[in-house]
Design a protein around this motif. Structure first.
Motif, PDB file in Angstrom:
ATOM      1  N   PRO A  18       0.964 -17.426 -14.828  1.00 20.62           N
ATOM      2  CA  PRO A  18       1.957 -16.360 -14.999  1.00 20.62           C
ATOM      3  C   PRO A  18       3.306 -16.669 -14.349  1.00 20.62           C
ATOM      4  CG  PRO A  18      -0.174 -15.440 -14.420  1.00 20.62           C
ATOM      5  CD  PRO A  18      -0.291 -16.920 -14.254  1.00 20.62           C
ATOM      6  N   ASP A  19       3.273 -17.318 -13.185  1.00 17.30           N
ATOM      7  CA  ASP A  19       4.527 -17.649 -12.506  1.00 17.30           C
ATOM      8  C   ASP A  19       5.316 -18.709 -13.282  1.00 17.30           C
ATOM      9  OD1 ASP A  19       3.999 -15.871 -10.467  1.00 17.30           O
ATOM     10  OD2 ASP A  19       3.037 -17.373  -9.191  1.00 17.30           O
ATOM     11  N   GLU A  20       4.591 -19.686 -13.815  1.00 11.83           N
ATOM     12  CA  GLU A  20       5.255 -20.714 -14.623  1.00 11.83           C
ATOM     13  C   GLU A  20       5.845 -20.114 -15.890  1.00 11.83           C
ATOM     14  OE1 GLU A  20       3.246 -24.403 -15.453  1.00 11.83           O
ATOM     15  OE2 GLU A  20       2.004 -24.223 -13.657  1.00 11.83           O
ATOM     16  N   ILE A  21       5.107 -19.206 -16.502  1.00  9.56           N
ATOM     17  CA  ILE A  21       5.585 -18.553 -17.712  1.00  9.56           C
ATOM     18  C   ILE A  21       6.847 -17.749 -17.420  1.00  9.56           C
ATOM     19  CG2 ILE A  21       5.058 -16.771 -19.420  1.00  9.56           C
ATOM     20  CD1 ILE A  21       2.127 -17.665 -19.271  1.00  9.56           C
ATOM     21  N   ALA A  22       6.818 -16.995 -16.333  1.00 14.45           N
ATOM     22  CA  ALA A  22       7.975 -16.172 -15.973  1.00 14.45           C
ATOM     23  C   ALA A  22       9.200 -17.037 -15.699  1.00 14.45           C
ATOM     24  CB  ALA A  22       7.651 -15.312 -14.759  1.00 14.45           C
ATOM     25  N   GLN A  23       8.989 -18.160 -14.991  1.00 12.09           N
ATOM     26  CA  GLN A  23      10.091 -19.067 -14.685  1.00 12.09           C
ATOM     27  C   GLN A  23      10.676 -19.675 -15.958  1.00 12.09           C
ATOM     28  OE1 GLN A  23      11.632 -19.666 -11.855  1.00 12.09           O
ATOM     29  NE2 GLN A  23      12.978 -21.268 -12.685  1.00 12.09           N
ATOM     30  N   ARG A  24       9.779 -20.096 -16.843  1.00 10.60           N
ATOM     31  CA  ARG A  24      10.239 -20.716 -18.095  1.00 10.60           C
ATOM     32  C   ARG A  24      10.961 -19.704 -18.969  1.00 10.60           C
ATOM     33  NH1 ARG A  24      10.367 -26.235 -19.776  1.00 10.60           N
ATOM     34  NH2 ARG A  24      11.035 -26.139 -21.946  1.00 10.60           N
ATOM     35  N   GLU A  25      10.453 -18.479 -19.029  1.00 10.81           N
ATOM     36  CA  GLU A  25      11.103 -17.443 -19.828  1.00 10.81           C
ATOM     37  C   GLU A  25      12.514 -17.164 -19.315  1.00 10.81           C
ATOM     38  OE1 GLU A  25       8.446 -14.127 -19.719  1.00 10.81           O
ATOM     39  OE2 GLU A  25       7.379 -14.766 -21.536  1.00 10.81           O
ATOM     40  N   ALA A  26      12.658 -17.145 -17.989  1.00  8.81           N
ATOM     41  CA  ALA A  26      13.981 -16.905 -17.404  1.00  8.81           C
ATOM     42  C   ALA A  26      14.942 -18.041 -17.749  1.00  8.81           C
ATOM     43  CB  ALA A  26      13.860 -16.745 -15.892  1.00  8.81           C
ATOM     44  N   GLU A  27      14.467 -19.272 -17.609  1.00 11.88           N
ATOM     45  CA  GLU A  27      15.307 -20.427 -17.927  1.00 11.88           C
ATOM     46  C   GLU A  27      15.676 -20.454 -19.410  1.00 11.88           C
ATOM     47  OE1 GLU A  27      12.847 -23.624 -16.657  1.00 11.88           O
ATOM     48  OE2 GLU A  27      13.325 -23.391 -14.522  1.00 11.88           O
ATOM     49  N   ASN A  28      14.694 -20.159 -20.258  1.00  9.50           N
ATOM     50  CA  ASN A  28      14.946 -20.161 -21.698  1.00  9.50           C
ATOM     51  C   ASN A  28      15.884 -19.035 -22.111  1.00  9.50           C
ATOM     52  OD1 ASN A  28      13.246 -22.324 -21.914  1.00  9.50           O
ATOM     53  ND2 ASN A  28      11.711 -21.309 -23.172  1.00  9.50           N
ATOM     54  N   GLY A  29      15.810 -17.910 -21.404  1.00 15.24           N
ATOM     55  CA  GLY A  29      16.712 -16.807 -21.698  1.00 15.24           C
ATOM     56  C   GLY A  29      18.164 -17.214 -21.508  1.00 15.24           C
ATOM     57  N   ILE A  30      18.411 -17.981 -20.449  1.00 17.50           N
ATOM     58  CA  ILE A  30      19.769 -18.468 -20.190  1.00 17.50           C
ATOM     59  C   ILE A  30      20.172 -19.491 -21.249  1.00 17.50           C
ATOM     60  CG2 ILE A  30      21.198 -19.770 -18.573  1.00 17.50           C
ATOM     61  CD1 ILE A  30      19.531 -18.518 -16.316  1.00 17.50           C
ATOM     62  N   ARG A  31      19.241 -20.382 -21.612  1.00 21.95           N
ATOM     63  CA  ARG A  31      19.533 -21.381 -22.652  1.00 21.95           C
ATOM     64  C   ARG A  31      19.854 -20.706 -23.989  1.00 21.95           C
ATOM     65  NH1 ARG A  31      14.758 -23.985 -20.457  1.00 21.95           N
ATOM     66  NH2 ARG A  31      15.341 -25.716 -19.079  1.00 21.95           N
ATOM     67  N   GLN A  32      19.089 -19.689 -24.326  1.00 24.15           N
ATOM     68  CA  GLN A  32      19.330 -18.994 -25.592  1.00 24.15           C
ATOM     69  C   GLN A  32      20.689 -18.297 -25.574  1.00 24.15           C
ATOM     70  OE1 GLN A  32      17.320 -15.292 -26.695  1.00 24.15           O
ATOM     71  NE2 GLN A  32      16.566 -16.304 -28.556  1.00 24.15           N
ATOM     72  N   PHE A  33      21.025 -17.687 -24.455  1.00 28.95           N
ATOM     73  CA  PHE A  33      22.320 -17.013 -24.343  1.00 28.95           C
ATOM     74  C   PHE A  33      23.457 -18.025 -24.457  1.00 28.95           C
ATOM     75  CE2 PHE A  33      25.890 -15.103 -22.045  1.00 28.95           C
ATOM     76  CZ  PHE A  33      25.941 -13.854 -22.644  1.00 28.95           C
ATOM     77  N   ASP A  34      23.307 -19.164 -23.790  1.00 33.06           N
ATOM     78  CA  ASP A  34      24.339 -20.202 -23.861  1.00 33.06           C
ATOM     79  C   ASP A  34      24.488 -20.728 -25.287  1.00 33.06           C
ATOM     80  OD1 ASP A  34      24.895 -19.994 -21.175  1.00 33.06           O
ATOM     81  OD2 ASP A  34      23.660 -21.706 -20.585  1.00 33.06           O
ATOM     82  N   LEU A  35      23.367 -20.905 -25.982  1.00 34.28           N
ATOM     83  CA  LEU A  35      23.414 -21.364 -27.371  1.00 34.28           C
ATOM     84  C   LEU A  35      24.120 -20.330 -28.244  1.00 34.28           C
ATOM     85  CD1 LEU A  35      22.706 -23.266 -29.689  1.00 34.28           C
ATOM     86  CD2 LEU A  35      20.439 -22.188 -29.795  1.00 34.28           C
ATOM     87  N   ALA A  36      23.798 -19.062 -28.040  1.00 30.36           N
ATOM     88  CA  ALA A  36      24.452 -17.996 -28.803  1.00 30.36           C
ATOM     89  C   ALA A  36      25.963 -18.028 -28.577  1.00 30.36           C
ATOM     90  CB  ALA A  36      23.884 -16.639 -28.400  1.00 30.36           C
ATOM     91  N   LEU A  37      26.384 -18.215 -27.339  1.00 25.51           N
ATOM     92  CA  LEU A  37      27.817 -18.282 -27.041  1.00 25.51           C
ATOM     93  C   LEU A  37      28.458 -19.493 -27.710  1.00 25.51           C
ATOM     94  CD1 LEU A  37      28.061 -17.248 -23.275  1.00 25.51           C
ATOM     95  CD2 LEU A  37      28.284 -15.832 -25.323  1.00 25.51           C
ATOM     96  N   ASP A  38      27.747 -20.608 -27.735  1.00 25.75           N
ATOM     97  CA  ASP A  38      28.272 -21.799 -28.407  1.00 25.75           C
ATOM     98  C   ASP A  38      28.472 -21.540 -29.896  1.00 25.75           C
ATOM     99  OD1 ASP A  38      28.365 -23.297 -26.103  1.00 25.75           O
ATOM    100  OD2 ASP A  38      26.435 -24.292 -26.436  1.00 25.75           O
ATOM    101  N   ILE A  39      27.507 -20.883 -30.520  1.00 27.64           N
ATOM    102  CA  ILE A  39      27.611 -20.564 -31.948  1.00 27.64           C
ATOM    103  C   ILE A  39      28.806 -19.645 -32.191  1.00 27.64           C
ATOM    104  CG2 ILE A  39      26.476 -19.385 -33.882  1.00 27.64           C
ATOM    105  CD1 ILE A  39      23.790 -20.247 -32.603  1.00 27.64           C
ATOM    106  N   ILE A  40      28.978 -18.661 -31.327  1.00 25.89           N
ATOM    107  CA  ILE A  40      30.108 -17.733 -31.463  1.00 25.89           C
ATOM    108  C   ILE A  40      31.426 -18.472 -31.294  1.00 25.89           C
ATOM    109  CG2 ILE A  40      31.241 -15.715 -30.463  1.00 25.89           C
ATOM    110  CD1 ILE A  40      28.360 -14.821 -29.560  1.00 25.89           C
TER     111      ILE A  40
END
Length: 227
Positions: A18-40
């Motif tokens: 669960p801790d690894e999942i939570a950490q990865r989800e947090a990191e991926n959330g930032i990556r997804q947001f950064d990708l969205a900003l790049d697309i914009i």
């Protein structure tokens, strides 16, 4: 109805702790947001080529959110899926790709004639209605809707919390608006007006926070991510 909506599909998780999942989800959330900003940024900067929503954009945003978490990151689901807490049954897997193309066609065909809020509301609803992924549907729908809204408004929208963060902070109005749109479709109508009202209010909140920040009334947030 249950208090929350959850995707129920065949599990293909790559992590168990669960801790690894939570950490990865947090990191991926930032990556997804950064990708969205790049697309914009790319779309706002490129004035010569009008924006077109493509299935590849949706898949790339999903891959960023589920990378390292799910075996089907960046791909459409290949099994049926249920939404716990919802009365809607998403289409079967063989129809997902076709429904995604209908979604993209709607946005592209109505790009000039519809408002940014309407197009974003439609994307937010239709992606959830299709539920094209085994997991990460909500996060990806909110990311794609935010991309469409921002590009239609021709701006990297300032302020925080962002619309996706506001939705994640209180999902009940969001779920209720999705259910209402689903019921309208059963009656033969496309009506995402409840989602439009919700997004318009959240857009105002986000932009007002930017104005307050510029006036020195609030502190600038450290970082943002989709949830």
């Amino acid at each position: 109805m249950a208090q929350d909506r959850h995707t129920v599909a065949e599990a293909a998780s790559l992590l168990k702790d669960p801790d690894e999942i939570a950490q990865r989800e947090a990191e991926n959330g930032i990556r997804q947001f950064d990708l969205a900003l790049d697309i914009i940024r790319q779309s706002v900067k490129d004035q010569e080529r009008p924006f077109k929503l493509r299935s590849s954009t949706i898949l790339n945003l999903h891959r960023a959110a589920l990378d390292g978490l799910h075996a089907l990151a960046g791909t459409w689901r290949n099994t049926s899926v249920k939404i716990q807490g919802s009365g809607h049954q998403p289409p079967e897997a063989p129809f997902v790709s076709e429904e995604i193309e209908h979604l993209c066609d709607y946005v592209n065909d109505h790009w000039s004639s519809s408002s940014a809020v309407h197009l974003a509301a439609y994307v937010l609803w239709k992606l959830n209605w299709i539920h094209p992924f085994a997991d990460g549907n909500g996060r990806t729908a909110r990311a794609v809707a935010y991309v469409v809204l921002s590009i239609k408004l021709d701006s990297l929208l300032p302020g925080a919390p962002t619309i996706p963060e506001q939705i994640a902070g209180n999902k009940r109005p969001y779920y209720d608006a999705l259910e209402t749109a689903d019921k309208h479709l059963v009656g033969g109508n496309i009506d995402v007006s409840d989602l439009e009202k919700m997004l318009a209010a959240m857009l105002s909140t986000q932009l007002l926070s930017a104005a307050k920040e510029a006036a020195g009334e609030i502190a600038k947030p450290d970082g943002q991510a989709f949830h």
